[in-house]
Design a protein around this motif. Structure first.
Motif, PDB file in Angstrom:
ATOM      1  N   LEU A 166      -4.064   3.203  -4.917  1.00 16.25           N
ATOM      2  CA  LEU A 166      -3.509   2.408  -6.007  1.00 16.25           C
ATOM      3  C   LEU A 166      -2.313   3.164  -6.583  1.00 16.25           C
ATOM      4  O   LEU A 166      -2.047   4.312  -6.225  1.00 16.25           O
ATOM      5  CB  LEU A 166      -4.560   2.182  -7.094  1.00 16.25           C
ATOM      6  N   GLY A 167      -1.573   2.525  -7.498  1.00 16.04           N
ATOM      7  CA  GLY A 167      -0.457   3.186  -8.150  1.00 16.04           C
ATOM      8  C   GLY A 167       0.733   3.410  -7.243  1.00 16.04           C
ATOM      9  O   GLY A 167       1.485   4.371  -7.426  1.00 16.04           O
ATOM     10  N   PHE A 168       0.937   2.530  -6.253  1.00 23.36           N
ATOM     11  CA  PHE A 168       2.083   2.660  -5.360  1.00 23.36           C
ATOM     12  C   PHE A 168       2.779   1.310  -5.223  1.00 23.36           C
ATOM     13  O   PHE A 168       2.257   0.264  -5.616  1.00 23.36           O
ATOM     14  CB  PHE A 168       1.649   3.152  -3.967  1.00 23.36           C
ATOM     15  N   THR A 169       3.963   1.357  -4.659  1.00 24.47           N
ATOM     16  CA  THR A 169       4.678   0.120  -4.333  1.00 24.47           C
ATOM     17  C   THR A 169       5.376   0.306  -2.989  1.00 24.47           C
ATOM     18  O   THR A 169       5.868   1.405  -2.692  1.00 24.47           O
ATOM     19  CB  THR A 169       5.711  -0.231  -5.423  1.00 24.47           C
ATOM     20  N   PRO A 170       5.414  -0.712  -2.129  1.00 23.55           N
ATOM     21  CA  PRO A 170       6.110  -0.592  -0.844  1.00 23.55           C
ATOM     22  C   PRO A 170       7.626  -0.639  -1.052  1.00 23.55           C
ATOM     23  O   PRO A 170       8.142  -1.537  -1.708  1.00 23.55           O
ATOM     24  CB  PRO A 170       5.624  -1.820  -0.052  1.00 23.55           C
ATOM     25  N   ILE A 171       8.324   0.334  -0.492  1.00 15.32           N
ATOM     26  CA  ILE A 171       9.778   0.413  -0.577  1.00 15.32           C
ATOM     27  C   ILE A 171      10.343   0.533   0.841  1.00 15.32           C
ATOM     28  O   ILE A 171       9.868   1.349   1.643  1.00 15.32           O
ATOM     29  CB  ILE A 171      10.226   1.629  -1.418  1.00 15.32           C
ATOM     30  N   ALA A 172      11.366  -0.291   1.138  1.00 17.85           N
ATOM     31  CA  ALA A 172      11.986  -0.229   2.466  1.00 17.85           C
ATOM     32  C   ALA A 172      12.640   1.129   2.670  1.00 17.85           C
ATOM     33  O   ALA A 172      13.356   1.624   1.795  1.00 17.85           O
ATOM     34  CB  ALA A 172      13.013  -1.346   2.612  1.00 17.85           C
ATOM     35  N   VAL A 173      12.395   1.749   3.831  1.00 23.22           N
ATOM     36  CA  VAL A 173      12.929   3.076   4.103  1.00 23.22           C
ATOM     37  C   VAL A 173      14.404   2.988   4.476  1.00 23.22           C
ATOM     38  O   VAL A 173      14.861   2.023   5.098  1.00 23.22           O
ATOM     39  CB  VAL A 173      12.137   3.770   5.228  1.00 23.22           C
ATOM     40  N   GLU A 174      15.153   4.008   4.100  1.00 32.03           N
ATOM     41  CA  GLU A 174      16.570   4.063   4.476  1.00 32.03           C
ATOM     42  C   GLU A 174      16.736   4.485   5.935  1.00 32.03           C
ATOM     43  O   GLU A 174      17.647   4.039   6.627  1.00 32.03           O
ATOM     44  CB  GLU A 174      17.302   5.061   3.571  1.00 32.03           C
ATOM     45  N   PHE A 175      15.813   5.330   6.404  1.00 26.89           N
ATOM     46  CA  PHE A 175      15.911   5.872   7.755  1.00 26.89           C
ATOM     47  C   PHE A 175      14.673   5.490   8.568  1.00 26.89           C
ATOM     48  O   PHE A 175      13.658   6.188   8.520  1.00 26.89           O
ATOM     49  CB  PHE A 175      16.048   7.403   7.718  1.00 26.89           C
ATOM     50  N   PRO A 176      14.725   4.405   9.335  1.00 31.68           N
ATOM     51  CA  PRO A 176      13.604   4.061  10.221  1.00 31.68           C
ATOM     52  C   PRO A 176      13.448   5.143  11.299  1.00 31.68           C
ATOM     53  O   PRO A 176      14.435   5.674  11.805  1.00 31.68           O
ATOM     54  CB  PRO A 176      14.022   2.720  10.833  1.00 31.68           C
ATOM     55  N   ARG A 177      12.211   5.459  11.635  1.00 26.79           N
ATOM     56  CA  ARG A 177      11.939   6.510  12.621  1.00 26.79           C
ATOM     57  C   ARG A 177      11.166   5.943  13.804  1.00 26.79           C
ATOM     58  O   ARG A 177      10.451   4.943  13.683  1.00 26.79           O
ATOM     59  CB  ARG A 177      11.114   7.635  11.977  1.00 26.79           C
ATOM     60  N   SER A 178      11.303   6.620  14.950  1.00 26.87           N
ATOM     61  CA  SER A 178      10.577   6.204  16.149  1.00 26.87           C
ATOM     62  C   SER A 178       9.201   6.852  16.246  1.00 26.87           C
ATOM     63  O   SER A 178       8.334   6.372  16.995  1.00 26.87           O
ATOM     64  CB  SER A 178      11.387   6.548  17.402  1.00 26.87           C
ATOM     65  N   ASP A 179       8.985   7.947  15.506  1.00 31.17           N
ATOM     66  CA  ASP A 179       7.680   8.605  15.499  1.00 31.17           C
ATOM     67  C   ASP A 179       6.629   7.622  14.993  1.00 31.17           C
ATOM     68  O   ASP A 179       6.772   7.058  13.901  1.00 31.17           O
ATOM     69  CB  ASP A 179       7.733   9.826  14.591  1.00 31.17           C
ATOM     70  N   PRO A 180       5.543   7.388  15.747  1.00 25.87           N
ATOM     71  CA  PRO A 180       4.521   6.407  15.335  1.00 25.87           C
ATOM     72  C   PRO A 180       3.946   6.669  13.943  1.00 25.87           C
ATOM     73  O   PRO A 180       3.550   5.730  13.256  1.00 25.87           O
ATOM     74  CB  PRO A 180       3.442   6.545  16.415  1.00 25.87           C
ATOM     75  N   LYS A 181       3.920   7.947  13.511  1.00 26.02           N
ATOM     76  CA  LYS A 181       3.338   8.265  12.212  1.00 26.02           C
ATOM     77  C   LYS A 181       4.201   7.792  11.053  1.00 26.02           C
ATOM     78  O   LYS A 181       3.685   7.601   9.939  1.00 26.02           O
ATOM     79  CB  LYS A 181       3.112   9.773  12.108  1.00 26.02           C
ATOM     80  N   VAL A 182       5.497   7.624  11.295  1.00 20.82           N
ATOM     81  CA  VAL A 182       6.387   7.169  10.222  1.00 20.82           C
ATOM     82  C   VAL A 182       7.200   5.951  10.660  1.00 20.82           C
ATOM     83  O   VAL A 182       8.204   5.616  10.029  1.00 20.82           O
ATOM     84  CB  VAL A 182       7.332   8.309   9.766  1.00 20.82           C
ATOM     85  N   ALA A 183       6.779   5.305  11.735  1.00 24.49           N
ATOM     86  CA  ALA A 183       7.479   4.094  12.189  1.00 24.49           C
ATOM     87  C   ALA A 183       7.070   2.918  11.315  1.00 24.49           C
ATOM     88  O   ALA A 183       5.904   2.739  10.994  1.00 24.49           O
ATOM     89  CB  ALA A 183       7.138   3.818  13.649  1.00 24.49           C
ATOM     90  N   GLY A 184       8.046   2.125  10.931  1.00 23.38           N
ATOM     91  CA  GLY A 184       7.766   0.963  10.102  1.00 23.38           C
ATOM     92  C   GLY A 184       8.936   0.646   9.204  1.00 23.38           C
ATOM     93  O   GLY A 184       9.993   1.278   9.263  1.00 23.38           O
ATOM     94  N   THR A 185       8.731  -0.347   8.341  1.00 28.36           N
ATOM     95  CA  THR A 185       9.799  -0.812   7.457  1.00 28.36           C
ATOM     96  C   THR A 185       9.581  -0.399   6.010  1.00 28.36           C
ATOM     97  O   THR A 185      10.518  -0.005   5.321  1.00 28.36           O
ATOM     98  CB  THR A 185       9.904  -2.340   7.529  1.00 28.36           C
ATOM     99  N   ALA A 233       1.747   4.227   5.444  1.00 32.61           N
ATOM    100  CA  ALA A 233       0.831   4.460   4.328  1.00 32.61           C
ATOM    101  C   ALA A 233      -0.224   5.487   4.727  1.00 32.61           C
ATOM    102  O   ALA A 233      -0.354   5.850   5.900  1.00 32.61           O
ATOM    103  CB  ALA A 233       0.172   3.149   3.909  1.00 32.61           C
ATOM    104  N   ILE A 234      -0.981   5.935   3.747  1.00 34.19           N
ATOM    105  CA  ILE A 234      -2.021   6.929   3.999  1.00 34.19           C
ATOM    106  C   ILE A 234      -3.159   6.326   4.832  1.00 34.19           C
ATOM    107  O   ILE A 234      -3.371   5.120   4.842  1.00 34.19           O
ATOM    108  CB  ILE A 234      -2.598   7.509   2.689  1.00 34.19           C
ATOM    109  N   THR A 235      -3.867   7.202   5.519  1.00 32.78           N
ATOM    110  CA  THR A 235      -5.094   6.842   6.210  1.00 32.78           C
ATOM    111  C   THR A 235      -6.265   7.363   5.373  1.00 32.78           C
ATOM    112  O   THR A 235      -6.071   7.924   4.286  1.00 32.78           O
ATOM    113  CB  THR A 235      -5.138   7.438   7.616  1.00 32.78           C
ATOM    114  N   THR A 236      -7.457   7.236   5.918  1.00 28.84           N
ATOM    115  CA  THR A 236      -8.630   7.751   5.222  1.00 28.84           C
ATOM    116  C   THR A 236      -8.535   9.260   5.009  1.00 28.84           C
ATOM    117  O   THR A 236      -9.014   9.789   4.000  1.00 28.84           O
ATOM    118  CB  THR A 236      -9.907   7.416   6.006  1.00 28.84           C
ATOM    119  N   HIS A 237      -7.887   9.952   5.937  1.00 26.16           N
ATOM    120  CA  HIS A 237      -7.737  11.406   5.782  1.00 26.16           C
ATOM    121  C   HIS A 237      -6.895  11.741   4.547  1.00 26.16           C
ATOM    122  O   HIS A 237      -7.236  12.660   3.782  1.00 26.16           O
ATOM    123  CB  HIS A 237      -7.079  12.000   7.027  1.00 26.16           C
ATOM    124  N   GLY A 238      -5.813  11.002   4.342  1.00 29.68           N
ATOM    125  CA  GLY A 238      -4.998  11.217   3.156  1.00 29.68           C
ATOM    126  C   GLY A 238      -5.748  10.890   1.883  1.00 29.68           C
ATOM    127  O   GLY A 238      -5.661  11.614   0.881  1.00 29.68           O
TER     128      GLY A 238
END
Length: 309
Positions: free
Chosen positions: A84-103, A25-30
């Motif tokens: 706001l205005g978002f929904t969590p969706i499981a990713v098709e391609f899990p990544r090892s990069d910490p910035k996009v690591a997760g479910t 998800a976004i951080t404060t910078h986003g």
């Protein structure tokens, strides 16, 4: 002071929706970037409306359409900045990069609501500038809506079937690009060099930018390659160029173009006549058999387009 305190949106609105938590998800910078684009959109809208009030009511059509685009986008970007205005969706391609690591990744459906409203308005701006007939405009708008909806459905699908919707959207986009780059471009030539220049500037900008949106979708919602903060920048820059910058260019191009030349004969309730009439040829010019010529190459013989309002 409260005026200068840090953005607190993510503390007030967390990443959990209906029991699922987006760990990508976004951080404060986003959030800050989304709010910055929100401010740019809102300011642009007031400028476009202000410029419109310098013209007669019958000549404000493009100002109203363009201002509507950026005002809708302003609300959408405020919503995303507020997380706001978002929904969590499981990713098709899990990544090892910490910035996009997760479910689960945050998918901002409000972005597609924005596009569902604003992209048809942008196309209407362009196609009316080219003097295209209403049946063609309506058909292109329907194709555009298909493109936006398939993009949203694909973003919400967790399996590889999302890429089928991506292809559907790309096919729709290619048709829109064809309309802008070929049919509408040719049609705009009939109305004079000033109309052709305005359409070419705005149409070329739109075509180039819209081709980049599938790329953004592919690396963000599709393949989970870049972080949500980078997604905010990618889409935000594209939207800023495609909406406020496009709008400024379009209105500048229309500054000396009478909408009646494009078939947009609009009657104001204070007018004596119901239809805006073309300028009459001077008697001595008509007697000599010469044809009156517009300084920008328009000779008054453009194909009739009944877009009368």
């Amino acid at each position: 002071m409260d005026l200068f305190r840090r953005n607190n949106a993510l503390n007030l609105n967390d990443n959990t929706v209906n029991g699922a938590t987006a760990d990508i998800a976004i951080t404060t910078h986003g959030s800050d970037f989304y709010f910055a684009i929100c401010a740019a959109m809102g300011l642009s809208g007031f400028i476009f409306i202000g410029l419109g009030y310098r013209k007669a009511r019958r000549d404000r059509l493009f100002h109203y359409i363009t201002a509507s685009v950026v005002f809708v986008a302003c609300i959408a970007y405020f919503t995303m900045g507020a997380n706001l205005g978002f929904t969590p969706i499981a990713v098709e391609f899990p990544r090892s990069d910490p910035k996009v690591a997760g479910t689960y990744r945050s998918i901002y459906y409000v972005r597609y609501i924005d596009w569902f409203i604003t992209t048809p308005l942008l196309l209407i701006d362009l196609l009316l500038t080219a003097g295209m007939p209403w049946p063609t405009i309506m058909w292109v708008v329907v194709v555009d809506e298909i493109m936006v909806i398939t993009g949203l459905v694909g973003a919400l699908v967790e399996s590889r079937y999302k890429w089928a919707y991506f292809v559907f959207g790309c096919v729709a986009l290619f048709y829109i690009v064809y309309q802008l780059a070929w049919e509408s471009r040719i049609h705009a030539k009939s109305f004079g060099r000033d109309v052709e220049r305005t359409f070419m500037m705005c149409g070329s900008l739109t075509t180039l930018l819209w081709i980049l949106y599938p790329v953004a979708w592919g690396v963000c919602e599709g393949a989970n390659l870049i972080a949500p903060d980078s997604e905010a920048v990618f889409y935000g820059v594209l939207d800023f160029l495609a909406k406020p910058c496009f709008g400024a260019l379009l209105l500048w191009g229309h500054r000396n173009i009478d909408p009646a030349r494009l078939g947009l004969a609009i009657h104001d309730y204070g007018d004596a006549d119901a239809v805006v009439q073309e300028k009459k040829i001077k008697p001595e010019t008509a007697a000599s058999g010469a044809t009156a010529t517009h300084p920008d190459g328009y000779n008054g013989t453009a194909p009739h387009v009944d877009n009368t309002v």
